[in-house]
Enzyme design. Structure first.
Site, PDB file in Angstrom:
ATOM      1  N   HIS A 169       4.376   3.454   5.728  1.00 28.42           N
ATOM      2  CA  HIS A 169       3.587   4.662   6.004  1.00 28.42           C
ATOM      3  C   HIS A 169       4.517   5.982   5.805  1.00 28.42           C
ATOM      4  O   HIS A 169       5.762   6.061   6.218  1.00 28.42           O
ATOM      5  CB  HIS A 169       3.041   4.807   7.400  1.00 28.42           C
ATOM      6  CG  HIS A 169       2.202   5.975   7.778  1.00 28.42           C
ATOM      7  ND1 HIS A 169       1.057   6.295   7.114  1.00 28.42           N
ATOM      8  CD2 HIS A 169       2.541   6.816   8.517  1.00 28.42           C
ATOM      9  CE1 HIS A 169       0.585   7.472   7.539  1.00 28.42           C
ATOM     10  NE2 HIS A 169       1.495   8.005   8.636  1.00 28.42           N
TER      11      HIS A 169
ATOM     12  N   LYS B 248       0.789  -1.075   0.044  1.00 29.24           N
ATOM     13  CA  LYS B 248      -0.125  -0.014  -0.012  1.00 29.24           C
ATOM     14  C   LYS B 248       0.904   1.082  -0.079  1.00 29.24           C
ATOM     15  O   LYS B 248       0.487   2.004  -0.782  1.00 29.24           O
ATOM     16  CB  LYS B 248      -0.890  -0.186   1.227  1.00 29.24           C
ATOM     17  CG  LYS B 248      -1.968   1.158   1.290  1.00 29.24           C
ATOM     18  CD  LYS B 248      -2.872   1.048   2.493  1.00 29.24           C
ATOM     19  CE  LYS B 248      -3.702   2.133   2.456  1.00 29.24           C
ATOM     20  NZ  LYS B 248      -4.704   2.156   3.506  1.00 29.24           N
TER      21      LYS B 248
ATOM     22  N   LYS C 132       4.502  11.318  14.009  1.00 30.12           N
ATOM     23  CA  LYS C 132       3.406  12.245  14.369  1.00 30.12           C
ATOM     24  C   LYS C 132       2.500  11.485  15.331  1.00 30.12           C
ATOM     25  O   LYS C 132       1.912  12.510  16.171  1.00 30.12           O
ATOM     26  CB  LYS C 132       2.692  12.542  13.071  1.00 30.12           C
ATOM     27  CG  LYS C 132       3.436  13.729  12.251  1.00 30.12           C
ATOM     28  CD  LYS C 132       2.646  14.312  11.264  1.00 30.12           C
ATOM     29  CE  LYS C 132       2.070  13.504  10.346  1.00 30.12           C
ATOM     30  NZ  LYS C 132       1.521  13.893   8.881  1.00 30.12           N
TER      31      LYS C 132
ATOM     32  N   LYS D 204      -8.962  11.601  -1.414  1.00 27.80           N
ATOM     33  CA  LYS D 204      -7.928  11.780  -0.176  1.00 27.80           C
ATOM     34  C   LYS D 204      -7.485  13.076  -0.129  1.00 27.80           C
ATOM     35  O   LYS D 204      -6.974  13.510  -1.057  1.00 27.80           O
ATOM     36  CB  LYS D 204      -6.931  10.786  -0.311  1.00 27.80           C
ATOM     37  CG  LYS D 204      -5.819  10.422   0.528  1.00 27.80           C
ATOM     38  CD  LYS D 204      -4.827   9.389   0.414  1.00 27.80           C
ATOM     39  CE  LYS D 204      -3.958   9.645   1.528  1.00 27.80           C
ATOM     40  NZ  LYS D 204      -2.616   8.704   1.164  1.00 27.80           N
TER      41      LYS D 204
ATOM     42  N   ARG E 105      -2.287  18.219  -2.763  1.00 24.59           N
ATOM     43  CA  ARG E 105      -3.300  18.809  -1.763  1.00 24.59           C
ATOM     44  C   ARG E 105      -4.619  19.034  -2.690  1.00 24.59           C
ATOM     45  O   ARG E 105      -4.695  19.710  -3.633  1.00 24.59           O
ATOM     46  CB  ARG E 105      -3.008  20.046  -1.318  1.00 24.59           C
ATOM     47  CG  ARG E 105      -1.681  19.528  -0.294  1.00 24.59           C
ATOM     48  CD  ARG E 105      -1.221  20.910   0.692  1.00 24.59           C
ATOM     49  NE  ARG E 105      -0.183  20.354   1.524  1.00 24.59           N
ATOM     50  CZ  ARG E 105      -0.165  19.679   2.558  1.00 24.59           C
ATOM     51  NH1 ARG E 105      -1.425  19.286   3.190  1.00 24.59           N
ATOM     52  NH2 ARG E 105       0.961  19.369   3.288  1.00 24.59           N
TER      53      ARG E 105
ATOM     54  N   ARG F  19       2.140   1.652  -3.553  1.00 25.26           N
ATOM     55  CA  ARG F  19       1.016   2.396  -4.520  1.00 25.26           C
ATOM     56  C   ARG F  19       0.698   3.696  -4.146  1.00 25.26           C
ATOM     57  O   ARG F  19       0.478   4.473  -4.902  1.00 25.26           O
ATOM     58  CB  ARG F  19      -0.237   1.506  -4.282  1.00 25.26           C
ATOM     59  CG  ARG F  19      -1.289   1.826  -5.120  1.00 25.26           C
ATOM     60  CD  ARG F  19      -2.526   0.712  -4.935  1.00 25.26           C
ATOM     61  NE  ARG F  19      -3.088   0.530  -3.805  1.00 25.26           N
ATOM     62  CZ  ARG F  19      -3.876   1.273  -3.278  1.00 25.26           C
ATOM     63  NH1 ARG F  19      -4.360   2.420  -4.013  1.00 25.26           N
ATOM     64  NH2 ARG F  19      -4.564   0.867  -1.979  1.00 25.26           N
TER      65      ARG F  19
ATOM     66  N   ASN G 202      -1.497  13.664  -0.227  1.00 19.76           N
ATOM     67  CA  ASN G 202      -0.686  12.462  -0.530  1.00 19.76           C
ATOM     68  C   ASN G 202       0.721  13.186  -0.965  1.00 19.76           C
ATOM     69  O   ASN G 202       0.604  14.143  -1.759  1.00 19.76           O
ATOM     70  CB  ASN G 202      -1.323  11.678  -1.455  1.00 19.76           C
ATOM     71  CG  ASN G 202      -0.689  10.285  -1.487  1.00 19.76           C
ATOM     72  OD1 ASN G 202      -0.866   9.483  -0.335  1.00 19.76           O
ATOM     73  ND2 ASN G 202       0.069   9.976  -2.625  1.00 19.76           N
ATOM     74  N   THR G 203       1.849  12.242  -0.914  1.00 22.78           N
ATOM     75  CA  THR G 203       2.885  12.801  -1.257  1.00 22.78           C
ATOM     76  C   THR G 203       3.550  11.651  -1.920  1.00 22.78           C
ATOM     77  O   THR G 203       3.401  10.447  -1.535  1.00 22.78           O
ATOM     78  CB  THR G 203       3.899  12.967   0.160  1.00 22.78           C
ATOM     79  OG1 THR G 203       3.446  14.040   0.713  1.00 22.78           O
ATOM     80  CG2 THR G 203       5.158  13.535  -0.590  1.00 22.78           C
TER      81      THR G 203
END
Length: 148
Positions: A143, A32, A90, A65, A109, A35, A68-69
Site C-alpha cells: 500500500h 495491486k 496514517k 479514483k 489528483r 499496478r 493516486n501516486t
C-alpha cells in the site's frame, strides 16, 4: 473396482480444482500495489500522463479514483523501502516504512470539474520520500501510504 475409484475420485478432483482455480487469478495486495503505484519505465513528462495511466491501470472503472501516486524507480529500489525507517501509517498501523532518499513520483489528483466516466487528472511531478505499508516474508510493499 476401477470404475468405483473413478466415481469417488472425480468429484473430489472437481472440488479441489474448484477451490484452487479462483485463487490462481486473484490479484494479491503486492500485485495491486505494483499496478496502482509503480511505473518504473516512465518519468511522466506529459501533462496527460495521469489521465492515460489512471485509465490504463484500471483506476477509473465504475468511478474516478480521487488521488493516486506513481513511483518512477526500479521495483528493487521500491521493495528496499520495506527495510528502511519504520514509521506509523496514517491509519495508526505500524507496518509502514519511509524511504531514506527522495524518489521520483507523479502525483495524480482528480480535477474539481471532473465527473465519471470522464475522469480528468492534474499531473504533478515531484521528488519526495515515500511511505509504504509492507507485509509478508520477504516484506514487500502492499500500500502507498504517503509522500513527504
Amino acid at each position: 473396482m476401477g470404475l468405483e475409484k473413478s466415481l469417488i475420485l472425480f468429484p473430489l478432483l472437481v472440488l479441489v480444482v474448484g477451490w484452487v482455480q479462483p485463487s490462481l487469478g486473484k490479484e494479491t495486495s503486492a500485485m495491486k500495489f505494483e499496478r496502482h503505484d509503480v511505473d518504473s519505465d516512465s518519468s511522466s513528462s506529459s501533462p496527460t500522463y495521469c489521465n492515460q495511466m489512471m485509465k490504463r491501470r484500471e483506476m477509473t472503472k465504475g468511478s474516478c479514483k480521487p488521488v493516486n501516486t506513481f513511483v518512477h524507480e526500479s521495483l528493487q529500489d521500491i521493495h528496499a523501502v520495506c527495510s528502511q525507517k519504520n514509521v506509523k501509517c496514517k491509519n495508526g498501523q505500524t507496518n509502514c516504512y519511509k524511504s531514506r532518499s527522495a524518489l521520483r513520483i507523479t502525483d495524480c489528483r482528480l480535477t474539481g470539474s471532473s465527473k465519471y466516466p470522464n475522469c480528468e487528472y492534474k499531473t504533478s511531478q515531484q521528488q519526495k520520500h515515500i511511505i509504504v505499508a509492507c507485509e509478508g516474508n520477504p516484506s514487500v510493499p502492499v500500500h502507498f501510504d504517503a509522500s513527504a
